[in-house]
Design a protein around this motif. Structure first.
Motif, PDB file in Angstrom:
ATOM      1  N   ASN A 122       0.849  -1.181   0.000  1.00 11.71           N
ATOM      2  CA  ASN A 122       0.000   0.000   0.000  1.00 11.71           C
ATOM      3  C   ASN A 122       0.889   1.237   0.000  1.00 11.71           C
ATOM      4  N   PHE A 123       0.953   1.912  -1.145  1.00  7.55           N
ATOM      5  CA  PHE A 123       1.883   3.027  -1.289  1.00  7.55           C
ATOM      6  C   PHE A 123       1.435   4.239  -0.486  1.00  7.55           C
ATOM      7  N   ILE A 124       0.155   4.316  -0.155  1.00  7.82           N
ATOM      8  CA  ILE A 124      -0.321   5.462   0.605  1.00  7.82           C
ATOM      9  C   ILE A 124       0.103   5.342   2.061  1.00  7.82           C
ATOM     10  N   LYS A 125      -0.068   4.169   2.660  1.00  9.42           N
ATOM     11  CA  LYS A 125       0.092   4.043   4.106  1.00  9.42           C
ATOM     12  C   LYS A 125       1.489   3.594   4.532  1.00  9.42           C
ATOM     13  N   LYS A 126       2.204   2.895   3.677  1.00 11.65           N
ATOM     14  CA  LYS A 126       3.467   2.304   4.115  1.00 11.65           C
ATOM     15  C   LYS A 126       4.654   3.237   3.958  1.00 11.65           C
ATOM     16  N   GLN A 127       4.536   4.220   3.048  1.00 14.32           N
ATOM     17  CA  GLN A 127       5.676   5.103   2.849  1.00 14.32           C
ATOM     18  C   GLN A 127       5.585   6.308   3.768  1.00 14.32           C
ATOM     19  N   LYS A 128       6.710   6.818   4.157  1.00 12.94           N
ATOM     20  CA  LYS A 128       6.755   7.886   5.158  1.00 12.94           C
ATOM     21  C   LYS A 128       6.391   9.250   4.600  1.00 12.94           C
ATOM     22  N   GLY A 129       6.522   9.399   3.305  1.00 13.55           N
ATOM     23  CA  GLY A 129       6.125  10.680   2.715  1.00 13.55           C
ATOM     24  C   GLY A 129       7.306  11.527   2.301  1.00 13.55           C
ATOM     25  N   GLY A 130       7.220  12.082   1.093  1.00 12.82           N
ATOM     26  CA  GLY A 130       8.272  12.966   0.617  1.00 12.82           C
ATOM     27  C   GLY A 130       8.014  14.383   1.082  1.00 12.82           C
ATOM     28  N   ASN A 131       8.973  15.261   0.804  1.00  9.29           N
ATOM     29  CA  ASN A 131       8.841  16.653   1.222  1.00  9.29           C
ATOM     30  C   ASN A 131       8.053  17.486   0.228  1.00  9.29           C
ATOM     31  N   TYR A 132       7.865  16.982  -0.993  1.00  6.51           N
ATOM     32  CA  TYR A 132       7.224  17.759  -2.040  1.00  6.51           C
ATOM     33  C   TYR A 132       6.149  16.932  -2.724  1.00  6.51           C
ATOM     34  N   LEU A 133       5.081  17.630  -3.139  1.00  8.29           N
ATOM     35  CA  LEU A 133       3.990  16.976  -3.848  1.00  8.29           C
ATOM     36  C   LEU A 133       3.819  17.530  -5.262  1.00  8.29           C
ATOM     37  N   ARG A 134       4.642  18.515  -5.604  1.00  8.98           N
ATOM     38  CA  ARG A 134       4.648  19.081  -6.964  1.00  8.98           C
ATOM     39  C   ARG A 134       6.070  19.437  -7.357  1.00  8.98           C
ATOM     40  N   ALA A 135       6.299  19.381  -8.665  1.00 13.25           N
ATOM     41  CA  ALA A 135       7.604  19.812  -9.184  1.00 13.25           C
ATOM     42  C   ALA A 135       7.432  20.340 -10.593  1.00 13.25           C
ATOM     43  N   GLU A 136       8.318  21.280 -10.952  1.00 16.87           N
ATOM     44  CA  GLU A 136       8.366  21.776 -12.324  1.00 16.87           C
ATOM     45  C   GLU A 136       9.574  21.158 -13.010  1.00 16.87           C
ATOM     46  N   ILE A 137       9.321  20.524 -14.148  1.00 21.93           N
ATOM     47  CA  ILE A 137      10.373  19.882 -14.936  1.00 21.93           C
ATOM     48  C   ILE A 137      10.762  20.839 -16.050  1.00 21.93           C
ATOM     49  N   LYS A 138      11.991  21.333 -16.022  1.00 20.01           N
ATOM     50  CA  LYS A 138      12.458  22.284 -17.031  1.00 20.01           C
ATOM     51  C   LYS A 138      13.359  21.577 -18.028  1.00 20.01           C
ATOM     52  N   LEU A 139      13.087  21.786 -19.300  1.00 18.38           N
ATOM     53  CA  LEU A 139      13.766  21.064 -20.376  1.00 18.38           C
ATOM     54  C   LEU A 139      14.506  22.023 -21.297  1.00 18.38           C
ATOM     55  N   ILE A 140      15.560  21.509 -21.917  1.00 13.11           N
ATOM     56  CA  ILE A 140      16.229  22.185 -23.025  1.00 13.11           C
ATOM     57  C   ILE A 140      15.787  21.510 -24.311  1.00 13.11           C
ATOM     58  N   VAL A 141      15.282  22.302 -25.249  1.00 13.33           N
ATOM     59  CA  VAL A 141      14.909  21.779 -26.571  1.00 13.33           C
ATOM     60  C   VAL A 141      16.116  21.931 -27.486  1.00 13.33           C
ATOM     61  N   LYS A 142      16.597  20.814 -28.016  1.00 14.71           N
ATOM     62  CA  LYS A 142      17.879  20.829 -28.727  1.00 14.71           C
ATOM     63  C   LYS A 142      17.762  21.086 -30.220  1.00 14.71           C
ATOM     64  N   ALA A 143      16.621  20.788 -30.809  1.00 16.00           N
ATOM     65  CA  ALA A 143      16.484  20.945 -32.257  1.00 16.00           C
ATOM     66  C   ALA A 143      15.028  21.182 -32.618  1.00 16.00           C
ATOM     67  N   LYS A 144      14.803  21.740 -33.779  1.00 14.41           N
ATOM     68  CA  LYS A 144      13.453  22.009 -34.261  1.00 14.41           C
ATOM     69  C   LYS A 144      12.723  20.704 -34.562  1.00 14.41           C
ATOM     70  N   ALA A 145      11.446  20.662 -34.208  1.00  8.91           N
ATOM     71  CA  ALA A 145      10.619  19.507 -34.545  1.00  8.91           C
ATOM     72  C   ALA A 145       9.152  19.902 -34.442  1.00  8.91           C
ATOM     73  N   ILE A 146       8.292  19.120 -35.063  1.00  7.81           N
ATOM     74  CA  ILE A 146       6.843  19.318 -34.968  1.00  7.81           C
ATOM     75  C   ILE A 146       6.263  18.223 -34.087  1.00  7.81           C
ATOM     76  N   ILE A 147       5.474  18.624 -33.087  1.00  8.33           N
ATOM     77  CA  ILE A 147       4.779  17.635 -32.264  1.00  8.33           C
ATOM     78  C   ILE A 147       3.279  17.858 -32.423  1.00  8.33           C
ATOM     79  N   PRO A 148       2.480  16.839 -32.262  1.00 13.67           N
ATOM     80  CA  PRO A 148       1.030  16.989 -32.421  1.00 13.67           C
ATOM     81  C   PRO A 148       0.419  17.796 -31.277  1.00 13.67           C
ATOM     82  N   TYR A 149      -0.747  18.365 -31.522  1.00 13.46           N
ATOM     83  CA  TYR A 149      -1.451  19.079 -30.460  1.00 13.46           C
ATOM     84  C   TYR A 149      -1.851  18.137 -29.332  1.00 13.46           C
ATOM     85  N   ASN A 150      -2.189  16.939 -29.687  1.00 12.46           N
ATOM     86  CA  ASN A 150      -2.621  15.954 -28.692  1.00 12.46           C
ATOM     87  C   ASN A 150      -1.422  15.098 -28.272  1.00 12.46           C
ATOM     88  N   TYR A 151      -0.619  15.662 -27.363  1.00 10.35           N
ATOM     89  CA  TYR A 151       0.606  14.977 -26.928  1.00 10.35           C
ATOM     90  C   TYR A 151       0.497  14.437 -25.503  1.00 10.35           C
TER      91      TYR A 151
END
Length: 259
Positions: free
Chosen positions: A1-30
């Motif tokens: 049971n991941f809810i009850k057995k683990q002691k808990g982390g210090n954070y519940l949200r994080a921002e993932i910052k990325l470097i885009v290395k080259a031009k590309a097209i991605i779909p709207y529904n990603y």
């Protein structure tokens, strides 16, 4: 049971910052690709948690919750065309949120392990991961939806659900939203929530020109939700769970993320 057995982390949200290395097209529904990236990051650090969430999740009767959600991608250098989003070299970011203890710890550690990768056909690397401080909530809060809030009703005559748009039946919308929060609470805490009041209203000034709904295709599903600021008044524990797990349905597909 991941809810009850683990002691808990210090954070519940994080921002993932990325470097885009080259031009590309991605779909709207990603969104499906972001879900897959999150499972991949989790699996690099805790295959057990990743497999459990992907294959099973937390269940109560017919309800299943994965207890995480994420924001849309934000790009510093892009343009939109009919075929999709043209992304140029620069930066990108998205946020991930979960009330599960240690979810963010496992995810961010795992993403560092695989920090150079292709997102669809977009070559990226992780520039920085920023843990976001915990928030305390009052019994009345105003949030802005960064991804659509989805609520659906099933019709025995139709194979696909009917997605609610709030304006056709505000009482039904509030009832479905409250029931979703209550079910999440029961599964997460293992008890009934204390609810003395519940109210939910969108800022309908955003409805004047046209209803701010968005239709997103997630693999083979066409999912419609509403994206506007809203005010919610209820037990702060329910509000907190909605903030970290996502409001409404299909949160692990990237729906119901608020700030």
């Amino acid at each position: 049971n991941f809810i009850k057995k683990q002691k808990g982390g210090n954070y519940l949200r994080a921002e993932i910052k990325l470097i885009v290395k080259a031009k590309a097209i991605i779909p709207y529904n990603y969104q499906h690709a972001l879900t897959a990236l999150i499972y991949r990051g989790l699996g690099a650090e805790s295959q057990r948690l990743a497999t459990f969430l992907h294959d099973t999740g937390f269940r109560q009767n017919t309800k299943t919750f994965k207890f995480f959600t994420f924001s849309p991608l934000s790009f510093t250098n892009f343009k939109t065309i009919r075929e999709g989003i043209v992304v140029f070299p620069g930066f990108a970011s998205f946020k991930v949120s979960s009330p599960l203890p240690e979810f963010i710890d496992y995810l961010t550690s795992g993403l560092w392990v695989i920090r150079n990768f292709k997102f669809l056909n977009l070559p990226v690397s992780i520039r920085e991961i920023v843990p976001l401080p915990l928030k305390n909530f009052k019994d009345e809060e105003i949030f802005v939806l960064k991804s659509p809030l989805v609520l659906a009703v099933k019709n025995e005559e139709k194979t696909t659900p009917t997605y609610l748009t709030y304006v056709e039946d505000r009482d039904l919308y509030r009832e479905k939203l409250l029931n979703n929060l209550i079910n999440k609470y029961r599964v997460y805490y293992g008890r009934e929530p204390e609810i003395s009041t519940f109210d939910f209203t969108y800022d309908e000034s955003f409805f004047k020109e046209k209803l701010p709904t968005r239709l997103i295709t997630y693999k083979d599903q066409k999912i419609r939700g509403l994206c506007a600021p809203f005010k919610i008044k209820t037990n702060p524990e329910l509000i907190s769970l909605g903030y970290y797990a996502g409001f409404g349905e299909k949160n692990s597909m990237g729906f119901g993320f608020v700030e």
